[in-house]
Design a protein around this motif. Structure first.
Motif, PDB file in Angstrom:
ATOM      1  N   THR A 124      -5.141 -27.365 -23.133  1.00  0.00           N
ATOM      2  CA  THR A 124      -5.458 -25.983 -23.183  1.00  0.00           C
ATOM      3  C   THR A 124      -4.831 -25.042 -22.018  1.00  0.00           C
ATOM      4  OG1 THR A 124      -7.569 -26.566 -21.920  1.00  0.00           O
ATOM      5  CG2 THR A 124      -7.490 -26.231 -24.406  1.00  0.00           C
ATOM      6  N   ALA A 125      -5.281 -25.359 -20.828  1.00  0.00           N
ATOM      7  CA  ALA A 125      -4.887 -24.550 -19.686  1.00  0.00           C
ATOM      8  C   ALA A 125      -5.040 -25.508 -18.361  1.00  0.00           C
ATOM      9  CB  ALA A 125      -5.777 -23.278 -19.610  1.00  0.00           C
ATOM     10  N   VAL A 126      -4.365 -24.923 -17.450  1.00  0.00           N
ATOM     11  CA  VAL A 126      -4.804 -25.610 -15.877  1.00  0.00           C
ATOM     12  C   VAL A 126      -4.840 -24.355 -15.075  1.00  0.00           C
ATOM     13  CG1 VAL A 126      -2.027 -25.370 -15.489  1.00  0.00           C
ATOM     14  CG2 VAL A 126      -3.531 -27.040 -14.219  1.00  0.00           C
ATOM     15  N   TRP A 127      -5.800 -24.607 -13.949  1.00  0.00           N
ATOM     16  CA  TRP A 127      -6.254 -23.702 -13.071  1.00  0.00           C
ATOM     17  C   TRP A 127      -5.835 -24.459 -11.756  1.00  0.00           C
ATOM     18  CZ3 TRP A 127      -8.980 -24.031 -17.514  1.00  0.00           C
ATOM     19  CH2 TRP A 127      -9.358 -23.098 -18.191  1.00  0.00           C
ATOM     20  N   PRO A 128      -4.743 -23.971 -11.124  1.00  0.00           N
ATOM     21  CA  PRO A 128      -4.307 -24.637  -9.957  1.00  0.00           C
ATOM     22  C   PRO A 128      -5.453 -24.300  -8.905  1.00  0.00           C
ATOM     23  CG  PRO A 128      -2.309 -23.451 -10.840  1.00  0.00           C
ATOM     24  CD  PRO A 128      -3.744 -23.035 -11.500  1.00  0.00           C
ATOM     25  N   ILE A 129      -5.821 -25.343  -8.285  1.00  0.00           N
ATOM     26  CA  ILE A 129      -6.947 -25.166  -7.143  1.00  0.00           C
ATOM     27  C   ILE A 129      -6.264 -24.758  -6.103  1.00  0.00           C
ATOM     28  CG2 ILE A 129      -6.670 -27.496  -6.234  1.00  0.00           C
ATOM     29  CD1 ILE A 129      -9.605 -27.699  -6.342  1.00  0.00           C
ATOM     30  N   GLY A 130      -6.953 -23.701  -5.224  1.00  0.00           N
ATOM     31  CA  GLY A 130      -6.103 -23.208  -4.036  1.00  0.00           C
ATOM     32  C   GLY A 130      -7.202 -23.080  -2.795  1.00  0.00           C
ATOM     33  N   LEU A 131      -6.558 -22.683  -1.608  1.00  0.00           N
ATOM     34  CA  LEU A 131      -7.236 -22.664  -0.454  1.00  0.00           C
ATOM     35  C   LEU A 131      -7.344 -21.241  -0.172  1.00  0.00           C
ATOM     36  CD1 LEU A 131      -8.452 -24.111   2.173  1.00  0.00           C
ATOM     37  CD2 LEU A 131      -6.136 -24.020   3.191  1.00  0.00           C
ATOM     38  N   TYR A 240      -4.261 -32.221 -13.436  1.00  0.00           N
ATOM     39  CA  TYR A 240      -5.773 -31.415 -13.829  1.00  0.00           C
ATOM     40  C   TYR A 240      -5.537 -30.468 -14.921  1.00  0.00           C
ATOM     41  CZ  TYR A 240      -6.948 -33.594  -9.497  1.00  0.00           C
ATOM     42  OH  TYR A 240      -7.211 -34.851  -8.412  1.00  0.00           O
ATOM     43  N   ARG A 241      -4.700 -30.693 -15.913  1.00  0.00           N
ATOM     44  CA  ARG A 241      -4.650 -29.847 -17.098  1.00  0.00           C
ATOM     45  C   ARG A 241      -5.912 -30.059 -17.922  1.00  0.00           C
ATOM     46  NH1 ARG A 241       0.930 -31.393 -19.621  1.00  0.00           N
ATOM     47  NH2 ARG A 241       0.378 -33.362 -18.638  1.00  0.00           N
ATOM     48  N   ASN A 242      -6.567 -29.095 -18.216  1.00  0.00           N
ATOM     49  CA  ASN A 242      -7.819 -29.142 -19.221  1.00  0.00           C
ATOM     50  C   ASN A 242      -7.129 -29.491 -20.676  1.00  0.00           C
ATOM     51  OD1 ASN A 242      -9.518 -28.470 -16.873  1.00  0.00           O
ATOM     52  ND2 ASN A 242     -10.422 -27.129 -17.819  1.00  0.00           N
ATOM     53  N   PHE A 243      -8.311 -29.879 -21.328  1.00  0.00           N
ATOM     54  CA  PHE A 243      -7.904 -30.216 -22.814  1.00  0.00           C
ATOM     55  C   PHE A 243      -9.238 -30.152 -23.638  1.00  0.00           C
ATOM     56  CE2 PHE A 243      -8.437 -34.129 -20.191  1.00  0.00           C
ATOM     57  CZ  PHE A 243      -9.515 -34.579 -20.479  1.00  0.00           C
ATOM     58  N   ILE A 244      -8.929 -30.269 -25.021  1.00  0.00           N
ATOM     59  CA  ILE A 244      -9.901 -30.491 -25.864  1.00  0.00           C
ATOM     60  C   ILE A 244     -10.250 -31.754 -26.215  1.00  0.00           C
ATOM     61  CG2 ILE A 244     -10.444 -30.206 -28.499  1.00  0.00           C
ATOM     62  CD1 ILE A 244      -8.496 -27.692 -28.548  1.00  0.00           C
ATOM     63  N   ALA A 245     -11.458 -32.222 -26.211  1.00  0.00           N
ATOM     64  CA  ALA A 245     -11.950 -33.865 -26.395  1.00  0.00           C
ATOM     65  C   ALA A 245     -12.780 -33.985 -27.627  1.00  0.00           C
ATOM     66  CB  ALA A 245     -12.489 -34.276 -25.177  1.00  0.00           C
ATOM     67  N   VAL A 246     -12.539 -35.157 -28.068  1.00  0.00           N
ATOM     68  CA  VAL A 246     -13.502 -35.674 -29.316  1.00  0.00           C
ATOM     69  C   VAL A 246     -13.767 -37.105 -29.047  1.00  0.00           C
ATOM     70  CG1 VAL A 246     -12.135 -34.061 -30.789  1.00  0.00           C
ATOM     71  CG2 VAL A 246     -11.416 -36.357 -30.645  1.00  0.00           C
ATOM     72  N   LYS A 247     -14.652 -37.512 -29.789  1.00  0.00           N
ATOM     73  CA  LYS A 247     -15.360 -38.701 -29.796  1.00  0.00           C
ATOM     74  C   LYS A 247     -14.046 -39.633 -30.226  1.00  0.00           C
ATOM     75  CE  LYS A 247     -18.748 -40.701 -29.684  1.00  0.00           C
ATOM     76  NZ  LYS A 247     -19.910 -40.792 -30.619  1.00  0.00           N
ATOM     77  N   GLU A 248     -13.932 -40.941 -29.751  1.00  0.00           N
ATOM     78  CA  GLU A 248     -13.151 -41.946 -29.794  1.00  0.00           C
ATOM     79  C   GLU A 248     -13.273 -42.406 -31.513  1.00  0.00           C
ATOM     80  OE1 GLU A 248     -11.712 -46.375 -28.458  1.00  0.00           O
ATOM     81  OE2 GLU A 248     -12.967 -45.060 -27.087  1.00  0.00           O
ATOM     82  N   GLY A 249     -12.164 -42.342 -32.150  1.00  0.00           N
ATOM     83  CA  GLY A 249     -12.145 -42.671 -33.592  1.00  0.00           C
ATOM     84  C   GLY A 249     -11.842 -41.467 -34.570  1.00  0.00           C
ATOM     85  N   SER A 250     -12.309 -40.409 -33.848  1.00  0.00           N
ATOM     86  CA  SER A 250     -12.021 -38.948 -34.537  1.00  0.00           C
ATOM     87  C   SER A 250     -10.682 -38.184 -34.111  1.00  0.00           C
ATOM     88  CB  SER A 250     -12.956 -37.995 -34.218  1.00  0.00           C
ATOM     89  OG  SER A 250     -14.419 -38.422 -34.302  1.00  0.00           O
ATOM     90  N   GLU A 251      -9.984 -38.773 -33.424  1.00  0.00           N
ATOM     91  CA  GLU A 251      -8.852 -38.066 -32.979  1.00  0.00           C
ATOM     92  C   GLU A 251      -7.449 -37.962 -33.933  1.00  0.00           C
ATOM     93  OE1 GLU A 251      -8.423 -42.280 -30.926  1.00  0.00           O
ATOM     94  OE2 GLU A 251     -10.014 -40.831 -31.829  1.00  0.00           O
TER      95      GLU A 251
END
Length: 284
Positions: A124-131, A240-251
């Motif tokens: 989906t997206a990534v939010w680069p972590i910053g100081l 650290y890219r975010n993603f959509i996740a599902v139960k294993e076996g549904s992918e």
């Protein structure tokens, strides 16, 4: 004798017919069982799915995802969470069909802790972590003994410490993985004090610290701006890219592909850019 022979033939024929009938019935039962095996319950394509997301700006983004899903024949119902530990638990229990809020290091830590059977299916997206700092304009200006806040959850703390290492503020032990903690600091030339805080608090504490490593979504919620950011992790090859996740076996189920396509398109990208004002980046 002829009548007896005819009677025996009729009896034999009747028995053979019954046997053939029973055999045919048994064969049809096996065939139906085979079909049932090939089409297990739950394998049918869904037309309505529940997706767990975090409250806040992502709700605006997912309104567009819902609209894109409708165009593709998929009804998407968003379930809003306020605690990062809840969406995976809900997915594992089958209360939702998918979630979209996390990166792989976080999921890996949750799997290790809870044994979840959850897999990523689309970025989906990534939010680069910053100081960030309200007191100092650059890393070079940070004083000896500066107090620096970092998120205290395992995946984000390691991520934050790597930002500090990239800026030369600390050095981690050789071979330290992505789940580094303050115990893995091998060198601290400026004697900075690392203050571990909840991810939702560290951004709001910047004014009380010399600096803080803040997740970008929390930085936005805390009123921090890119102008307050004095360092940032690299974007290229970011784990650290975010993603959509599902139960294993549904992918591999068709609805999963439709759900991912409902997110990965230009309409959603435009809304994401509007909502996050450049602090996050689409990762597909």
């Amino acid at each position: 004798m002829t009548e007896l022979s005819n009677a025996l033939e009729r009896l034999l024929s009747s028995r053979i017919t019954r046997r053939l009938g029973l055999a045919a019935f048994a064969a049809s039962t096996v065939l139906l069982a085979g079909v049932a095996t090939l089409s297990p319950a739950g394998a049918e394509d869904k037309t309505t799915v529940k997706v767990g997301i975090m409250s806040g700006e992502d709700e605006d983004v997912w309104r567009v995802v819902v609209a894109e899903g409708a165009k593709r024949g998929l009804t998407i119902e968003t379930v809003i969470f306020n605690d990062y530990t809840q969406p995976n638990e809900a997915l594992e229990r089958g209360e939702i069909d998918a979630n979209a809020f996390q990166h792989k290091p976080y999921l890996d830590s949750q799997i290790q802790a809870h044994g979840y059977r959850i897999v990523p299916v689309g970025f989906t997206a990534v939010w680069p972590i910053g100081l960030y700092s309200k007191k100092h304009a650059s890393v070079a200006e940070l004083p000896e003994g500066a107090v620096i806040g970092v998120p205290n959850d395992p995946s984000n703390e390691g991520r934050a410490l790597r930002v500090l290492q990239n800026e030369g503020l600390i050095k981690l032990k050789d071979g330290t993985g992505i789940l580094a903690t303050t115990a893995d600091i091998a060198e601290n030339p400026k004697n900075v004090e690392i203050k571990e805080l909840d991810a939702g608090i560290v951004g709001r504490s910047v004014e009380d610290l010399d600096a803080a490593v803040v997740n970008t979504d929390w930085a936005l919620k805390s009123g921090l701006t890119p102008e307050d950011r004095i360092a940032q992790e690299p974007v290229e090859d970011n784990p650290y890219r975010n993603f959509i996740a599902v139960k294993e076996g549904s992918e591999n189920e068709p609805w999963v592909k439709t759900l991912v396509a409902s997110y990965q398109n230009e309409a959603v990208r435009a809304e994401f850019d509007r909502v996050y004002k450049g602090t996050g980046l689409s990762a597909y």
